[in-house]
Design a protein around this motif. Structure first.
Motif, PDB file in Angstrom:
ATOM      1  N   VAL A   1       0.809  -0.971  -0.405  1.00 33.56           N
ATOM      2  CA  VAL A   1       0.143   0.215  -0.238  1.00 33.56           C
ATOM      3  C   VAL A   1       1.210   0.817  -0.251  1.00 33.56           C
ATOM      4  O   VAL A   1       0.348   1.967  -0.967  1.00 33.56           O
ATOM      5  CB  VAL A   1      -0.857  -0.208   0.960  1.00 33.56           C
TER       6      VAL A   1
ATOM      7  N   TYR B   1      -5.308  -2.717  -5.038  1.00 26.46           N
ATOM      8  CA  TYR B   1      -6.050  -2.098  -3.811  1.00 26.46           C
ATOM      9  C   TYR B   1      -6.710  -1.046  -4.977  1.00 26.46           C
ATOM     10  O   TYR B   1      -7.497  -0.535  -5.584  1.00 26.46           O
ATOM     11  CB  TYR B   1      -5.371  -1.864  -3.562  1.00 26.46           C
ATOM     12  N   GLN B   2      -8.190  -0.906  -3.452  1.00 30.02           N
ATOM     13  CA  GLN B   2      -9.784   0.045  -3.892  1.00 30.02           C
ATOM     14  C   GLN B   2      -8.995   1.530  -3.837  1.00 30.02           C
ATOM     15  O   GLN B   2      -8.463   1.855  -2.459  1.00 30.02           O
ATOM     16  CB  GLN B   2     -10.515  -0.408  -3.445  1.00 30.02           C
TER      17      GLN B   2
ATOM     18  N   ILE C   1      -6.550   4.347   0.022  1.00 33.60           N
ATOM     19  CA  ILE C   1      -5.842   2.974  -0.344  1.00 33.60           C
ATOM     20  C   ILE C   1      -6.288   2.423   0.747  1.00 33.60           C
ATOM     21  O   ILE C   1      -6.136   1.902   1.634  1.00 33.60           O
ATOM     22  CB  ILE C   1      -4.306   2.903  -0.342  1.00 33.60           C
ATOM     23  N   ASN C   2      -7.228   1.674  -0.104  1.00 39.89           N
ATOM     24  CA  ASN C   2      -7.677  -0.588   0.575  1.00 39.89           C
ATOM     25  C   ASN C   2      -7.139  -0.937   0.063  1.00 39.89           C
ATOM     26  O   ASN C   2      -7.477  -1.681  -1.261  1.00 39.89           O
ATOM     27  CB  ASN C   2      -9.332   0.206   0.787  1.00 39.89           C
ATOM     28  N   ASP C   3      -6.937  -1.825   1.543  1.00 41.45           N
ATOM     29  CA  ASP C   3      -6.811  -3.560   1.034  1.00 41.45           C
ATOM     30  C   ASP C   3      -7.723  -4.250   2.103  1.00 41.45           C
ATOM     31  O   ASP C   3      -7.223  -4.501   2.637  1.00 41.45           O
ATOM     32  CB  ASP C   3      -5.081  -3.769   1.529  1.00 41.45           C
TER      33      ASP C   3
ATOM     34  N   ASN D   1      -7.597  -7.333   1.838  1.00 40.60           N
ATOM     35  CA  ASN D   1      -7.310  -8.841   2.559  1.00 40.60           C
ATOM     36  C   ASN D   1      -8.254  -9.467   2.678  1.00 40.60           C
ATOM     37  O   ASN D   1      -8.535 -10.814   3.192  1.00 40.60           O
ATOM     38  CB  ASN D   1      -6.943  -8.883   3.542  1.00 40.60           C
TER      39      ASN D   1
ATOM     40  N   TYR E   1      -7.718  -6.173   7.325  1.00 39.57           N
ATOM     41  CA  TYR E   1      -7.756  -5.336   6.270  1.00 39.57           C
ATOM     42  C   TYR E   1      -7.476  -3.942   6.767  1.00 39.57           C
ATOM     43  O   TYR E   1      -6.680  -4.236   7.689  1.00 39.57           O
ATOM     44  CB  TYR E   1      -9.245  -4.689   5.985  1.00 39.57           C
TER      45      TYR E   1
ATOM     46  N   SER F   1      -6.350   0.305   5.924  1.00 39.68           N
ATOM     47  CA  SER F   1      -6.533   2.022   5.477  1.00 39.68           C
ATOM     48  C   SER F   1      -4.884   3.032   4.942  1.00 39.68           C
ATOM     49  O   SER F   1      -4.870   2.757   6.295  1.00 39.68           O
ATOM     50  CB  SER F   1      -8.196   2.511   5.014  1.00 39.68           C
TER      51      SER F   1
END
Length: 256
Positions: A191, A219-220, A235-237, A239, A246, A248
């Motif tokens: 990330v 990633y989102q 930035i979101n993972d 997972n 998870y 962010s």
């Protein structure tokens, strides 16, 4: 003295001797049983204490994991620093703060090694409250110190803490001075590298947003306008393989 009287006296002495011998035997029998009972209770107490100690070792691991994950997530939500003060440039939101990762065209992200230090300090500051919140069969837990190290790697974080704790219960006690290790699958590294790439692309083309790059990321990535010249990247993972881990990462960007 007649023979009959002598025989009578001998008989009395024999009876007294037998009584004394029986009393002595009974004394040692009861004493032995009492000692065995005492030793048995002591052994049972020691065995129970050893089981309590094993539970506390597990609790220590749980606290390390929980505090480490909490520290990592708090760091991510604030753009790296856990304590945002006058040493950092940051955006003040209603209920939180977000550090700038890009300020006027210059990258200002906290380094990975500094983020490791922030998380380690968080573990050291909060661990005592975690371990002392547990109650285990009247065991007195006395926290005496902790020194943590954090290592961020691709796809994981390693926590290593040297912990000192005293345990005491009735006549049993133990001093723990031990290194504990935990590993969690949180991808701060990936990330963070994505955040650096976003900042590089921003600074190469100020005022433009590479939507193709953002959409193609593993990633989102969300972009929230803050002011005309400032945005907040999230930035979101998710997972998906380990959804409980998870992560962010948010940072502010001002390229003008």
């Amino acid at each position: 003295m007649s023979d009959r009287n002598k025989k009578g006296q001998v008989t009395v002495f024999i009876i007294l001797a037998i009584v004394i011998i029986v009393m002595i035997i009974l004394f040692f029998v009861f004493k032995s049983q009492s000692l065995k009972s005492l030793l048995s209770k002591k052994n049972q107490g020691q065995i129970a204490f050893e089981k309590d100690t094993e539970v506390i070792h597990s609790m220590i691991q749980e606290c390390m994991n929980a505090m480490g994950v909490d520290g990592a997530r708090l760091s991510g939500l604030q753009g790296g620093p856990i304590i945002l003060n006058e040493n950092y440039r940051y955006i003040e939101l209603n209920s939180s703060k977000v550090a700038y990762g890009n300020y006027r065209g210059s990258e200002s992200l906290l380094s990975l090694s500094d983020i490791e230090g922030q998380i380690a300090e968080y573990i050291d500051l909060t661990f005592q409250f975690c371990i002392e919140s547990f109650e285990i069969n009247n065991v007195n837990i006395e926290f005496q110190g902790i020194d943590s190290k954090v290592n961020i790697k691709p796809k994981q974080i390693n926590f290593n803490s040297k912990i000192k704790i005293s345990l005491e219960k009735e006549d049993n006690s133990i001093y723990i001075n031990k290194n504990y290790e935990e590993e969690v699958p949180i991808d701060i590294y990936g990330v963070y590298e994505t955040a650096k790439e976003i900042i590089d692309k921003e600074n190469e083309n100020p005022g433009s947003l590479d939507l193709t790059y953002l959409a193609s990321s593993e990633y989102q990535i969300s972009v929230v306008p803050y002011r005309d010249d400032t945005m907040i990247y999230i930035i979101n993972d998710e997972n998906e393989e380990n959804s409980e881990y998870y992560y962010s990462f948010r940072f502010g960007s001002n390229v003008r």
